[in-house]
Design an enzyme around this catalytic site. Structure first.
Site, PDB file in Angstrom:
ATOM      1  N   SER A  42      38.616  34.061  16.648  1.00 29.46           N
ATOM      2  CA  SER A  42      37.981  34.397  17.902  1.00 29.46           C
ATOM      3  C   SER A  42      38.019  35.905  18.121  1.00 29.46           C
ATOM      4  O   SER A  42      37.560  36.669  17.286  1.00 29.46           O
ATOM      5  CB  SER A  42      38.649  33.620  19.045  1.00 29.46           C
ATOM      6  OG  SER A  42      37.851  33.640  20.206  1.00 29.46           O
ATOM      7  N   ASP A 155      34.433  28.146  18.071  1.00 31.06           N
ATOM      8  CA  ASP A 155      35.673  28.928  18.027  1.00 31.06           C
ATOM      9  C   ASP A 155      36.740  28.294  17.126  1.00 31.06           C
ATOM     10  O   ASP A 155      37.046  27.107  17.236  1.00 31.06           O
ATOM     11  CB  ASP A 155      36.209  29.035  19.459  1.00 31.06           C
ATOM     12  CG  ASP A 155      37.192  30.164  19.642  1.00 31.06           C
ATOM     13  OD1 ASP A 155      38.165  30.240  18.880  1.00 31.06           O
ATOM     14  OD2 ASP A 155      36.994  30.974  20.566  1.00 31.06           O
TER      15      ASP A 155
END
Length: 299
Positions: A42, A155
């Site tokens: 991320s 993610d």
């Protein structure tokens, strides 16, 4: 002659709290500790990519230049696939800092993402770096999933928020990991106890996105009733809890040699304009663990 042990740094997820990674990497460099490998999840992937490209100083200057109005301008609202499309933020980052192939990076780097259909952990080490970073940063429900090689990716924090295992797979003998979620659970309760002035200072980004939804909800409640979180606050709070629980399990099973835990519970997920606070705390996290770091790396 004894081979030098290689060093990897695993940069964890954390949205705006990920600016702490800039402070961590800068502080390590000042101690003469240069990683041989970088792995990111991320926001950790975004900072890791810039560092691997040799552009960490430029990224730091840009982060420190942000104010909340610029952040709102970069968080373009979308109606399909996620609350925020993310095109402006990520495209600006790619254009300014990383727009190359993995093979062109001076330092080995990899990112982790999640296959939305199968739940499989996906390690991204080939192709265009900016595409990999975008895939790793796509918080489900907040950003639109990314179509890559026939599958939708989101993610990486859904499966591996602090990618120690990826760092070791790349070849690192020693892994320094940065977990940004250890101070996050219970943050909503702490924020509600904060002074009104402190709350208003942190509110501009969320207010601009949700048109004071939370204020309306609070007005309809009795004074002795705990305030109801906004839709966005509830989503981000749930993601924080999920990521930290997953991180705890992964770190217990795959422990790093040194674990850095910046204390950033006072920083909201979308508060990218508060980079100075996060970067300073990243530096402080290195200072707190400096003895352990030097012991692990051997110098």
């Amino acid at each position: 002659m004894t081979r030098r042990r290689t060093i990897g740094v695993a940069l964890g997820s954390g949205s705006a709290r990920g600016w702490a990674h800039v402070g961590v990497l800068r502080a390590l460099a000042e101690q003469g500790i240069a990683p041989d490998y970088l792995a990111g999840c991320s926001m950790g992937a975004m900072v890791g990519a810039a560092a691997a490209a040799g552009r960490i100083e430029q990224l730091e200057r840009w982060a420190l230049s942000l104010d909340w109005k610029r952040v709102v301008g970069l968080l373009d609202v979308g109606l399909r696939g996620g609350l925020i499309k993310g095109d402006r933020l990520l495209e600006f980052f790619h254009g300014q800092f990383v727009d190359c192939q993995f093979s062109e990076l001076p330092l080995p780097f990899a990112a982790v993402a999640t296959d939305l259909a199968s739940g499989q952990e996906v390690w991204l080490r080939e192709g265009k770096v900016s595409d990999a970073v975008r895939s790793s940063c796509t918080v489900p429900g907040l950003f639109r999933p990314v179509l890559r090689e026939g599958r939708y990716l989101v993610d990486g924090s859904l499966v591996n928020p602090v990618p120690v295992s990826l760092c070791r797979a790349m070849g690192a003998d020693i892994v320094i990991a940065v977990d940004l979620g250890s101070d996050m659970v219970g943050r909503f309760a702490r924020e509600e106890a904060a002074a009104p002035a402190a709350q208003s200072a942190r509110r501009p980004v969320i207010s601009a996105l949700l048109s004071r939804q939370r204020d309306v909800a609070m007005a309809s409640q009795q004074r002795d009733t705990p305030p109801q979180p906004s839709m966005l606050a509830a989503l981000l709070g749930a993601i924080d809890i999920m990521q930290e629980r997953i991180a705890q399990g992964r770190l217990a099973a795959e422990p790093p040699d040194v674990l850095l835990t910046p204390r950033l519970g006072q920083l909201g997920a979308l508060e990218y304009h508060r980079a100075a606070l996060a970067i300073a705390e990243g530096r402080e996290a290195v200072t707190r663990m400096l003895t352990a770091i030097h012991h692990a790396v051997g110098y």
